[in-house]
Design a protein around this motif. Sequence first.
Motif, mmCIF file in Angstrom:
data_model
loop_
_atom_site.group_PDB
_atom_site.id
_atom_site.type_symbol
_atom_site.label_atom_id
_atom_site.label_comp_id
_atom_site.label_asym_id
_atom_site.label_seq_id
_atom_site.Cartn_x
_atom_site.Cartn_y
_atom_site.Cartn_z
ATOM 1 N N ASN A 259 12.721 -31.298 -0.971
ATOM 2 C CA ASN A 259 13.958 -30.505 -0.953
ATOM 3 C C ASN A 259 14.076 -29.630 0.290
ATOM 4 O OD1 ASN A 259 15.182 -31.147 -3.632
ATOM 5 N ND2 ASN A 259 13.211 -30.393 -4.360
ATOM 6 N N HIS A 260 13.214 -29.874 1.269
ATOM 7 C CA HIS A 260 13.232 -29.073 2.484
ATOM 8 C C HIS A 260 14.056 -29.782 3.558
ATOM 9 C CE1 HIS A 260 11.972 -26.656 5.886
ATOM 10 N NE2 HIS A 260 11.363 -25.821 5.046
ATOM 11 N N THR A 261 14.956 -29.046 4.186
ATOM 12 C CA THR A 261 15.850 -29.656 5.180
ATOM 13 C C THR A 261 15.111 -30.122 6.433
ATOM 14 O OG1 THR A 261 16.302 -27.448 6.072
ATOM 15 C CG2 THR A 261 17.841 -28.313 4.417
ATOM 16 N N GLY A 262 13.909 -29.611 6.678
ATOM 17 C CA GLY A 262 13.148 -30.016 7.852
ATOM 18 C C GLY A 262 12.354 -31.292 7.670
ATOM 19 N N VAL A 263 12.381 -31.849 6.452
ATOM 20 C CA VAL A 263 11.620 -33.063 6.150
ATOM 21 C C VAL A 263 12.597 -34.173 5.785
ATOM 22 C CG1 VAL A 263 9.868 -34.096 4.655
ATOM 23 C CG2 VAL A 263 9.649 -31.703 5.354
ATOM 24 N N ARG A 264 12.540 -35.264 6.529
ATOM 25 C CA ARG A 264 13.488 -36.363 6.310
ATOM 26 C C ARG A 264 13.119 -37.244 5.123
ATOM 27 N NH1 ARG A 264 12.821 -39.229 11.757
ATOM 28 N NH2 ARG A 264 14.282 -40.729 10.862
ATOM 29 N N GLU A 265 11.822 -37.371 4.860
ATOM 30 C CA GLU A 265 11.365 -38.246 3.777
ATOM 31 C C GLU A 265 9.986 -37.794 3.329
ATOM 32 O OE1 GLU A 265 12.132 -40.830 1.079
ATOM 33 O OE2 GLU A 265 13.369 -41.225 2.848
ATOM 34 N N VAL A 266 9.712 -37.938 2.023
ATOM 35 C CA VAL A 266 8.389 -37.676 1.474
ATOM 36 C C VAL A 266 7.924 -38.937 0.759
ATOM 37 C CG1 VAL A 266 7.002 -36.281 -0.108
ATOM 38 C CG2 VAL A 266 8.874 -35.220 1.169
ATOM 39 N N TYR A 267 6.745 -39.415 1.127
ATOM 40 C CA TYR A 267 6.164 -40.597 0.511
ATOM 41 C C TYR A 267 5.039 -40.144 -0.425
ATOM 42 C CZ TYR A 267 8.537 -42.750 4.505
ATOM 43 O OH TYR A 267 9.467 -43.134 5.446
ATOM 44 N N TYR A 268 5.358 -40.068 -1.711
ATOM 45 C CA TYR A 268 4.371 -39.650 -2.702
ATOM 46 C C TYR A 268 4.737 -40.283 -4.042
ATOM 47 C CZ TYR A 268 1.269 -36.838 -5.574
ATOM 48 O OH TYR A 268 0.295 -36.444 -6.455
ATOM 49 N N PRO A 269 3.832 -41.063 -4.639
ATOM 50 C CA PRO A 269 4.188 -41.796 -5.867
ATOM 51 C C PRO A 269 4.445 -40.914 -7.073
ATOM 52 C CG PRO A 269 1.862 -42.114 -5.295
ATOM 53 C CD PRO A 269 2.507 -41.428 -4.134
ATOM 54 N N GLY A 270 4.084 -39.640 -6.994
ATOM 55 C CA GLY A 270 4.366 -38.743 -8.107
ATOM 56 C C GLY A 270 5.818 -38.323 -8.202
ATOM 57 N N LEU A 271 6.596 -38.523 -7.155
ATOM 58 C CA LEU A 271 8.023 -38.191 -7.174
ATOM 59 C C LEU A 271 8.801 -39.282 -7.895
ATOM 60 C CD1 LEU A 271 8.505 -36.907 -3.509
ATOM 61 C CD2 LEU A 271 8.245 -35.530 -5.598
ATOM 62 N N GLU A 272 9.741 -38.888 -8.712
ATOM 63 C CA GLU A 272 10.501 -39.871 -9.504
ATOM 64 C C GLU A 272 11.284 -40.831 -8.631
ATOM 65 O OE1 GLU A 272 12.861 -38.067 -12.514
ATOM 66 O OE2 GLU A 272 11.134 -37.216 -13.582
ATOM 67 N N GLN A 273 11.665 -40.398 -7.422
ATOM 68 C CA GLN A 273 12.434 -41.278 -6.549
ATOM 69 C C GLN A 273 11.570 -42.289 -5.814
ATOM 70 O OE1 GLN A 273 12.186 -37.920 -6.329
ATOM 71 N NE2 GLN A 273 12.352 -37.176 -4.224
ATOM 72 N N HIS A 274 10.246 -42.184 -5.944
ATOM 73 C CA HIS A 274 9.364 -43.158 -5.303
ATOM 74 C C HIS A 274 9.577 -44.525 -5.959
ATOM 75 C CE1 HIS A 274 5.642 -45.301 -4.245
ATOM 76 N NE2 HIS A 274 5.519 -44.445 -3.242
ATOM 77 N N PRO A 275 9.679 -45.604 -5.156
ATOM 78 C CA PRO A 275 9.993 -46.934 -5.730
ATOM 79 C C PRO A 275 9.003 -47.421 -6.782
ATOM 80 C CG PRO A 275 10.244 -46.953 -3.336
ATOM 81 C CD PRO A 275 9.629 -45.633 -3.690
ATOM 82 N N GLN A 276 7.756 -47.014 -6.679
ATOM 83 C CA GLN A 276 6.758 -47.459 -7.671
ATOM 84 C C GLN A 276 6.303 -46.315 -8.580
ATOM 85 O OE1 GLN A 276 5.532 -48.316 -4.099
ATOM 86 N NE2 GLN A 276 7.195 -49.789 -4.296
ATOM 87 N N HIS A 277 7.147 -45.341 -8.789
ATOM 88 C CA HIS A 277 6.742 -44.176 -9.586
ATOM 89 C C HIS A 277 6.316 -44.574 -11.000
ATOM 90 C CE1 HIS A 277 6.651 -40.211 -11.385
ATOM 91 N NE2 HIS A 277 7.500 -40.627 -12.309
ATOM 92 N N ALA A 278 7.108 -45.397 -11.667
ATOM 93 C CA ALA A 278 6.791 -45.782 -13.046
ATOM 94 C C ALA A 278 5.478 -46.545 -13.103
ATOM 95 C CB ALA A 278 7.927 -46.610 -13.637
ATOM 96 N N LEU A 279 5.273 -47.447 -12.167
ATOM 97 C CA LEU A 279 4.013 -48.195 -12.108
ATOM 98 C C LEU A 279 2.842 -47.258 -11.865
ATOM 99 C CD1 LEU A 279 2.234 -50.750 -11.792
ATOM 100 C CD2 LEU A 279 2.935 -50.791 -9.380
ATOM 101 N N ALA A 280 3.009 -46.336 -10.921
ATOM 102 C CA ALA A 280 1.934 -45.398 -10.594
ATOM 103 C C ALA A 280 1.584 -44.530 -11.790
ATOM 104 C CB ALA A 280 2.348 -44.526 -9.414
ATOM 105 N N ALA A 281 2.598 -44.118 -12.562
ATOM 106 C CA ALA A 281 2.352 -43.290 -13.741
ATOM 107 C C ALA A 281 1.568 -44.063 -14.794
ATOM 108 C CB ALA A 281 3.676 -42.806 -14.311
ATOM 109 N N LYS A 282 1.912 -45.334 -14.978
ATOM 110 C CA LYS A 282 1.240 -46.170 -15.979
ATOM 111 C C LYS A 282 -0.163 -46.553 -15.528
ATOM 112 C CE LYS A 282 1.673 -50.676 -18.266
ATOM 113 N NZ LYS A 282 2.489 -51.914 -18.366
ATOM 114 N N GLN A 283 -0.281 -46.967 -14.270
ATOM 115 C CA GLN A 283 -1.547 -47.470 -13.743
ATOM 116 C C GLN A 283 -2.503 -46.343 -13.367
ATOM 117 O OE1 GLN A 283 -1.701 -51.297 -11.242
ATOM 118 N NE2 GLN A 283 -1.876 -49.719 -9.692
#
Length: 373
Positions: A259-283
């Motif tokens: 949510n910081h304007t100085g950061v264009r993207e955050v790559y972290y599987p714990g974020l819900e918007q991460h493409p593999q978030h559901a998989l990461a949570a299960k696995q």
Amino acid sequence: MDIRPKITPIYQTSVFKFEDLNELESYFSEPGSRYLYSRNGNPNSDELADAINRLEGGTGAIATGSGMAAIFAAILAYCQAGDHVLCAADIYGGSSTLLNAELSRMGITVTYVPFEQFYDLQQFVRPTTRLMLAETISNPLLRVADLGRLAEECHWHGLKLVVDNTFATPVITRPLALGADIALHSVTKYLAGHSDVTAGVVVAADEAIAARLKQIGVIYGLTLSPMESWLAVRGLKTLRVRVREHSHNALVIASFLANHTGVREVYYPGLEQHPQHALAAKQGAGMFGGMMSILLADDAEAVNDFMRRVKRFPFAPSLAGVDSSLSYPLGTSHRALTSEQQQNLGITTGLVRLSIGIEPVEELLADLEQALA
């Protein structure tokens, strides 16, 4: 005197004594009954290998002098000259350098598989293909592989699945339980955990491969030293509590940075918007680890300014210590890739990798906020 230490002593010796020829013969006729030479085995390195083998649920393991040595041993366990290897395109740069620069000289060839094609390997498989090398959570863009699905695809084609589990650790994911044939780690990172050890480990699901790994370790001289082994065992004892703290802090920080304007993207599987978030949570048993990457402006001076301003994240090209740090994939871990490969993977000028430590998270947040101001 009856001496029974709670902690295994450091067997800082290169060689062990024998009483006579009968003891020598028993060494060869009863494997594991005693020690001969520390390259062949040492109580400290065996203790480390056995402890990680239990964590990963394997049939046997070896401790090596580095994570790179672990990758080398894992590939040699299945491959010889003329064989072909598949490797995830999104992988640690040292792994690709080993395959490209050294194993190619031994007659082992490699094809890189894009993440989007992990589960349809038909077009990549040759008659000589022996294995697939992938990471549970990729370095540096934190993509999460569906290991159960990938194992099924590999085994369908008669391939072995070798998984680098360094980012996840067995606390979060156990690749062998999901069908992988080998799990390996840079013990230097989370397993030892204190940035004072260089080590690796390879864990096999099959007893015959575990024996082959032992042979490779002895003949190639990959064995880990007693002192490094002892330090790693000590670090391993706090692994579970450390991983929980790393994961907690990382999720808080990733949410802040997203949510910081100085950061264009955050790559972290714990974020819900991460493409593999559901998989990461299960696995991952509900934990997502302490690693993330962030995308700043694609400008070297902007990155330099951030690195100079931040106080709690020293620029130290490694990861997973109890103290936070940052790294720069374009200039360190993935430096050997071609410009085209770097661009295809999304490793650009603005990409910075953060290793979130276990310090009070409020202090880390305050430091990042002032550095990005």
